[in-house]
Every structure is written in C-alpha cells, then in structure tokens.
Design an enzyme around this catalytic site. Sequence first.
Site, mmCIF file in Angstrom:
data_model
loop_
_atom_site.group_PDB
_atom_site.id
_atom_site.type_symbol
_atom_site.label_atom_id
_atom_site.label_comp_id
_atom_site.label_asym_id
_atom_site.label_seq_id
_atom_site.Cartn_x
_atom_site.Cartn_y
_atom_site.Cartn_z
ATOM 1 N N SER A 161 -2.761 7.953 -3.836
ATOM 2 C CA SER A 161 -3.331 8.865 -2.867
ATOM 3 C C SER A 161 -3.422 10.283 -3.448
ATOM 4 C CB SER A 161 -2.506 8.818 -1.566
ATOM 5 O OG SER A 161 -3.188 9.424 -0.508
ATOM 6 N N ASP A 258 -10.916 2.302 3.105
ATOM 7 C CA ASP A 258 -10.280 3.571 2.750
ATOM 8 C C ASP A 258 -11.367 4.636 2.633
ATOM 9 O OD1 ASP A 258 -8.930 5.691 1.333
ATOM 10 O OD2 ASP A 258 -7.542 4.223 0.486
ATOM 11 N N HIS A 288 -6.175 2.419 3.638
ATOM 12 C CA HIS A 288 -5.330 3.235 2.766
ATOM 13 C C HIS A 288 -3.870 2.780 2.881
ATOM 14 C CE1 HIS A 288 -4.933 6.823 0.325
ATOM 15 N NE2 HIS A 288 -3.928 7.247 1.057
#
Length: 314
Positions: A161, A258, A288
């Site tokens: 991330s 995502d 995600h």
Amino acid sequence: MALTIDPQVLDGLSRFVGADAVPPPVGDVATRRANSAELFQRLTDTRTPPPGIKRTDYTATGHDGAEIGMAWFAGASPSGAAVVYLHGGGMILPMQPVYDVAMRAYAADSGASMLLVDYRVAPEHPHPTPVEDCYTGLMWLAEHCAELGVDPARIAVMGDSAGGGLAAGVALLARDRGGPALAQQILIYPMLDDRTVEPDPQLPPEYLVWNYDDNRTGWGALLGAAAGGPDVSPYAAPARATDLAGLPDTYIDVGDLDIFRNENIDYARRLIDAGVPTELRVLPGCPHAFEAFAEQAAVSQRVMADRLVRLRSL
C-alpha cells in the site's frame, strides 16, 4: 456489469469490516487513525507468530537528524538475503507495531531477513520525510551488511500500500543518487499516484477497504496543496516518474477491486517498456489488503506463495 468479490475473501472481510460503518470525511486523519488502530489490533490478535525468528531493534539517523526506529527479523540460519520492508497506512497511519507477525512469517518462510522501518508519517511529517526515512533504512542496511551477515548484492525493497509506493520511491532514489544496488523491488498493491481520485464505476463502493476519500486524505496529508497538481515529486508519487529505466527487477500484485489497480497496471506496463523485468499479478475478486482479512482464502494462499517465490529468489 460491476466486478464481484471472491466469496472466500468476502467471508473474511465481513469478520472485520462492518457494512454499516460510517466513513470519516476527507481530511479527517484522527478518525482514520483511531478506526485503523482498533481494526488492525483485532487482526493482529488472530495471528500466531512463527517460532525461530529473532527481533533486534536498531536506530539510524535520518536526513534531518531525527532518530529512525528499525526492527530486524532474522532466523537462526538466514540465507544472506535481506529486505527493507515499508509498512502500509495510506501515508498517515503509524502502523509499524502491527507488522511484527508478518515480518516474522516472511523471514521464517523465505529465509530472507527483514528490516522493518518505522518511518514518520504525514501530516505531521509531509514529503519528503517519509521516503527519506525509508531511504535512511536502506542506507543503514547497506552499511551494516557485514555484521548482519547480508550479501550486499541480495538486498531488496518491499512494501504494501503506502509502503509499496514508498518502496518504489526508494528504488528511484537509489537509482538517481547512485545508492545501494537493489536486487528487486516487491510492490504489494502500491500507492503510486496522487491523481487517483475519481471513482471507477467497475468498483463496488462497499468493497473499497481503502476508498477515494481515504486516498484524497492520504495524499493531501503528504503533499498538501500540491496534491493532484503539476509539481509533485516522483519520489513521493512514483507514477509521476517520466523515466523508469534502470530500476531493479519488479514484482507487483494487486486485486481487481482495489482503487490502485489501474495505476499499478500502468506502472508495470511502463516498467516493461523501459526494459525492467516485471511480474504483475492482478487477483480477481480481491479488494485492498484482501490477504490480511482473508488469510485462509485460496487466492490469498496463492498470492502469498508468489511473494515467497520472489523472496526466495533473492
């Protein structure tokens, strides 16, 4: 027709993320921190650390003289490979403590040692502090290879991330500053582009673990008024880099649910166009951080196996 979520992933996600949760407004960092602390503590409580991995804490002096905390995870017979790992958190969440079990698992399953960098986060520490802190971790590791038993030709940078975006930024810094040569960059659904703010009609909002308001908040905290404008540094938002040649071999994985999917696919394509060997995994039905919420799902098991292949190849 919108994309749909993997049923096993949905089952895992529903155990941790309530459908009736009220999302905080754009710019509300404090509420996001409070919500994430509670969520990730519950996740951590479900994990059992593997045996045989020793943690040693170190500090390094950052670009501005501040002390940067780092945690080194190594087994009794490390392979000689090492990974600078950068945690997620949207550029705003100080999440280093909840990564202890994950680092132990990567070290135990791959043989590579892991250096987890406790970089400072925005808005208290906007760009360039987070990426410079991470680069400090890489430089420290390169300077301490002998005492740590690390082969300097077998160092990678990895993150998920926001940490994936920072890992890509560190790789760019290392290339441009003539810093340590990286064997690989391993980017897990990386946060690369501050311009990802417009909703994709293919993405069902109820499955966006990190949504567009979150993204505006994270990038706004990191970049301030510059976010989305013409003057954003590629070391902050690597999708802004115009030249990707000379970067290390790259692995990227991302779910198709995502909001980072398209920016990740585009970055992989541009790396390939620049002559960088690149492996891209796009996982159907996955939002995600899917593997964190649905550890036992078949797709989570597959993607973890793919990551371990890369770590073992160092």
